[in-house]
Each structure stands twice: as C-alpha cells, then as structure tokens.
Design a protein around this motif. Structure first.
Motif, PDB file in Angstrom:
ATOM      1  N   ILE A  32      37.490  50.399  45.682  1.00 16.99           N
ATOM      2  CA  ILE A  32      37.073  49.003  45.652  1.00 16.99           C
ATOM      3  C   ILE A  32      38.156  48.199  44.949  1.00 16.99           C
ATOM      4  O   ILE A  32      38.524  48.496  43.806  1.00 16.99           O
ATOM      5  N   GLN A  33      38.691  47.190  45.667  1.00 16.76           N
ATOM      6  CA  GLN A  33      39.678  46.316  45.037  1.00 16.76           C
ATOM      7  C   GLN A  33      38.947  45.251  44.232  1.00 16.76           C
ATOM      8  O   GLN A  33      38.038  44.582  44.727  1.00 16.76           O
ATOM      9  N   VAL A  34      39.358  45.122  42.982  1.00 13.99           N
ATOM     10  CA  VAL A  34      38.725  44.157  42.086  1.00 13.99           C
ATOM     11  C   VAL A  34      39.670  42.986  41.867  1.00 13.99           C
ATOM     12  O   VAL A  34      40.869  43.170  41.645  1.00 13.99           O
ATOM     13  N   ASP A  35      39.121  41.779  41.906  1.00 13.79           N
ATOM     14  CA  ASP A  35      39.901  40.574  41.643  1.00 13.79           C
ATOM     15  C   ASP A  35      39.899  40.320  40.141  1.00 13.79           C
ATOM     16  O   ASP A  35      38.849  40.083  39.545  1.00 13.79           O
ATOM     17  N   LEU A  36      41.086  40.392  39.533  1.00 13.62           N
ATOM     18  CA  LEU A  36      41.176  40.210  38.081  1.00 13.62           C
ATOM     19  C   LEU A  36      41.682  38.819  37.724  1.00 13.62           C
ATOM     20  O   LEU A  36      41.946  38.526  36.556  1.00 13.62           O
ATOM     21  N   ASP A  37      41.844  37.962  38.725  1.00 10.50           N
ATOM     22  CA  ASP A  37      42.405  36.645  38.451  1.00 10.50           C
ATOM     23  C   ASP A  37      41.297  35.650  38.124  1.00 10.50           C
ATOM     24  O   ASP A  37      40.443  35.382  38.957  1.00 10.50           O
ATOM     25  N   PRO A  38      41.312  35.090  36.906  1.00  6.16           N
ATOM     26  CA  PRO A  38      40.270  34.112  36.558  1.00  6.16           C
ATOM     27  C   PRO A  38      40.460  32.798  37.314  1.00  6.16           C
ATOM     28  O   PRO A  38      39.525  32.004  37.450  1.00  6.16           O
ATOM     29  N   ASP A  39      41.651  32.577  37.883  1.00  6.05           N
ATOM     30  CA  ASP A  39      41.950  31.325  38.577  1.00  6.05           C
ATOM     31  C   ASP A  39      41.759  31.508  40.080  1.00  6.05           C
ATOM     32  O   ASP A  39      42.488  32.254  40.714  1.00  6.05           O
ATOM     33  N   PRO A  40      40.750  30.826  40.686  1.00  9.39           N
ATOM     34  CA  PRO A  40      40.495  31.011  42.122  1.00  9.39           C
ATOM     35  C   PRO A  40      41.736  30.730  42.980  1.00  9.39           C
ATOM     36  O   PRO A  40      41.907  31.341  44.034  1.00  9.39           O
ATOM     37  N   ALA A  41      42.628  29.854  42.525  1.00  9.76           N
ATOM     38  CA  ALA A  41      43.824  29.521  43.304  1.00  9.76           C
ATOM     39  C   ALA A  41      44.812  30.685  43.364  1.00  9.76           C
ATOM     40  O   ALA A  41      45.621  30.778  44.278  1.00  9.76           O
TER      41      ALA A  41
ATOM     42  N   ARG B  68      44.005  33.882  43.604  1.00  5.77           N
ATOM     43  CA  ARG B  68      43.358  35.105  44.099  1.00  5.77           C
ATOM     44  C   ARG B  68      44.145  35.782  45.202  1.00  5.77           C
ATOM     45  O   ARG B  68      44.633  35.130  46.130  1.00  5.77           O
ATOM     46  N   ARG B  69      44.262  37.109  45.079  1.00  2.00           N
ATOM     47  CA  ARG B  69      44.995  37.898  46.068  1.00  2.00           C
ATOM     48  C   ARG B  69      44.071  38.946  46.676  1.00  2.00           C
ATOM     49  O   ARG B  69      44.474  40.055  46.934  1.00  2.00           O
ATOM     50  N   GLY B  70      42.836  38.556  46.899  1.00  2.00           N
ATOM     51  CA  GLY B  70      41.879  39.499  47.472  1.00  2.00           C
ATOM     52  C   GLY B  70      41.180  40.282  46.387  1.00  2.00           C
ATOM     53  O   GLY B  70      41.637  40.341  45.250  1.00  2.00           O
ATOM     54  N   GLY B  71      40.073  40.878  46.752  1.00  6.50           N
ATOM     55  CA  GLY B  71      39.352  41.697  45.788  1.00  6.50           C
ATOM     56  C   GLY B  71      37.953  41.179  45.550  1.00  6.50           C
ATOM     57  O   GLY B  71      37.667  40.000  45.704  1.00  6.50           O
ATOM     58  N   ALA B  72      37.070  42.111  45.172  1.00  5.36           N
ATOM     59  CA  ALA B  72      35.684  41.768  44.869  1.00  5.36           C
ATOM     60  C   ALA B  72      35.601  41.239  43.446  1.00  5.36           C
ATOM     61  O   ALA B  72      36.416  41.587  42.595  1.00  5.36           O
ATOM     62  N   GLN B  73      34.622  40.391  43.216  1.00  6.09           N
ATOM     63  CA  GLN B  73      34.367  39.980  41.845  1.00  6.09           C
ATOM     64  C   GLN B  73      33.777  41.179  41.092  1.00  6.09           C
ATOM     65  O   GLN B  73      33.014  41.962  41.676  1.00  6.09           O
ATOM     66  N   PRO B  74      34.129  41.333  39.805  1.00  8.58           N
ATOM     67  CA  PRO B  74      33.648  42.503  39.054  1.00  8.58           C
ATOM     68  C   PRO B  74      32.133  42.712  39.148  1.00  8.58           C
ATOM     69  O   PRO B  74      31.679  43.845  39.273  1.00  8.58           O
ATOM     70  N   ALA B  75      31.377  41.613  39.194  1.00  7.56           N
ATOM     71  CA  ALA B  75      29.912  41.739  39.229  1.00  7.56           C
ATOM     72  C   ALA B  75      29.422  42.360  40.539  1.00  7.56           C
ATOM     73  O   ALA B  75      28.303  42.886  40.603  1.00  7.56           O
ATOM     74  N   ASP B  76      30.250  42.300  41.579  1.00  9.86           N
ATOM     75  CA  ASP B  76      29.829  42.835  42.878  1.00  9.86           C
ATOM     76  C   ASP B  76      30.176  44.312  43.086  1.00  9.86           C
ATOM     77  O   ASP B  76      29.808  44.905  44.103  1.00  9.86           O
ATOM     78  N   VAL B  77      30.886  44.893  42.106  1.00  5.69           N
ATOM     79  CA  VAL B  77      31.338  46.281  42.268  1.00  5.69           C
ATOM     80  C   VAL B  77      30.175  47.282  42.398  1.00  5.69           C
ATOM     81  O   VAL B  77      30.194  48.118  43.304  1.00  5.69           O
TER      82      VAL B  77
END
Ligand SMILES: *Cc1c(COP(=O)(O)O)cnc(C)c1O
Length: 234
Positions: free
Chosen positions: A129-138, A140-149
C-alpha cells in the motif's frame, strides 16, 4: 556494450557501499535491506546487463513501457519485477501479467483490478500500500491517506490472488526525508499489529536511501545513482 556494463557495475558498487555504510550506522544487518534497481526510461539491454551483474530485482513505473520491455523475452531469468508507478485500474490487468510486486496500491478500485488480473493470469502478486506522506495536497505524488490504510489492507487480505506485503512511500519533495520515513515506520508498525507478515517497507531512492535505512526500510528503489540520469531528462 562493455562500456555500459562497466558503468552499471560502478554504479552498483557505489550504491552497495552506501547501503553497507547506512546499515552499519543504523545497526542493521545488510541482508535485511533489498535493492530494487529502477530501470524506467532505460532500454531492455540495461536490464539484461544488470541481471548479468547479479541484480535480482528491477522496478518500472509506466505500464506500457514496462509491458513492452518485459513481454518481449520476459523478465530476465532470476529477476523479480516490481511496479512502482501510479496505476490506473484499466492498466492493472496488464501489470498483473508480469509484475511480482506492485508497490503503488492506493485505492479500492486498484485492489479489485489487480486481484482480477492476477486471478485471470493464475498468478499471486504481492501488493504494497502506497501511503501519501505529503501534508500539502498540491505536492501529492499518489498514495492513500494514512487513515485509509487499514481498510485497504483488509481488502487485499480478502482477495485470493493478492498477498499483503507492507507499505511504500516517497518522501515529499523539499521535505525532510527523516521525518517522512519516521512516520512511515510508525504506520508500518501499526499495520504489522494486525498483519504480522506484512513486514516490508519500500522507501528510499538515490537521494535519500540513508534516511530510509535509518527508519527501517526493507526495500530501496534506486535508479539514477546506478543507471545515470534518465534519458528523457538529459
Ligand atoms: C523513479 C523512481 C525511483 C527512483 O528514483 P531515483 O531518484 O532515480 O533513484 C524510486 N521510486 C519511485 C516511485 C520512482 O518513480
């Protein structure tokens, strides 16, 4: 092509030295860290040279390019193919025919498409599962939000053709990779409480592999430091 072979051998040796030093500094055994050589944009001939030099894992990020390179003659013998790029559900079937591991599962639709593709091909795929670690939506390079893991993990585990491998992330551009990989490590630990065998952490590239090793990465994805600047970027 022997000049290219020498170039690749030198790149591999330099990266191996960095990994060994990073493992030593982190007090981790070298064999806990696997190197995936990212071959996107480079020709099939480089994959064959790398396999000949003992590389066991290669990574690709574009479905069409990879399918073309790997369908023709198959993946070099003894080499595992990793898909690390953003995936559209309509391309998932093609990827599931040649990939052994998909690092970029980030939504339910992709889980379903990969599971169907792997089932049809009679294969079992490892899904990270790729996780999005970027707090800035602009940024974002793909990935699930941590809460959706957790929900995605359950979906993967519930399919008959996918095996849950763990988590993957890319450090946000311009951010502190140590901070990002520390968050990834905490998320991975939480995932292992529910899924003890999902113990892979795919993190670290040419520029930040040392930080990734410090924070428990088990799979590094390194391109430029081994193959040179990608052709389309020259
Ligand atoms: C291209 C790519 C890499 C390799 O990056 P380098 O900086 O060339 O080492 C790693 N991970 C992903 C997801 C990539 O797309």
């Amino acid at each position: 092509m022997s000049a290219r072979r020498d170039e690749l051998a030198a790149g591999l040796a330099a990266v191996e030295e960095r990994i060994e030093r990073a493992c030593r500094d982190a007090g981790r055994p070298r064999e806990d860290v696997h190197l995936i050589v990212v071959t996107k944009f480079f020709p099939r001939s480089d994959l064959d040279l790398l396999a000949d030099l003992g590389v066991t894992d290669i990574g690709e990020n574009r479905e069409q390019e990879a399918s073309a390179k790997l369908a023709d003659g198959g993946t070099p013998r003894g080499v595992r193919a990793h898909f690390i790029g953003q995936l559209q559900s309509k391309k998932a079937g093609a990827v599931s025919r040649w990939a052994d591991v998909v690092h970029s599962v980030d939504r339910s639709k992709i889980v379903g498409a990969l599971a169907r593709g792997a089932h049809t091909a009679g294969r079992e795929l490892t899904a990270l599962i790729q996780v999005d670690l970027d707090p800035d939506p602009a940024g974002r390079r793909g990935g699930a939000q941590p809460a959706d893991v957790p929900a995605l993990a359950e979906e993967i585990v519930g399919s008959d053709s996918l095996r849950l491998g763990g988590l993957m992330a890319v450090a946000p551009l311009g951010g502190d990779p140590d901070e990002a990989f520390a968050r990834l490590s905490a998320l991975a630990q939480r995932l292992r409480e529910d899924h003890p065998r999902a113990d892979r952490i795919s993190a670290g590239m040419s520029g930040d592999l040392e930080a990734a090793v410090r924070h428990g990465a088990t799979h590094l994805r390194v391109g430029t430091a081994i193959l040179g600047v990608r052709p389309s970027q020259r």
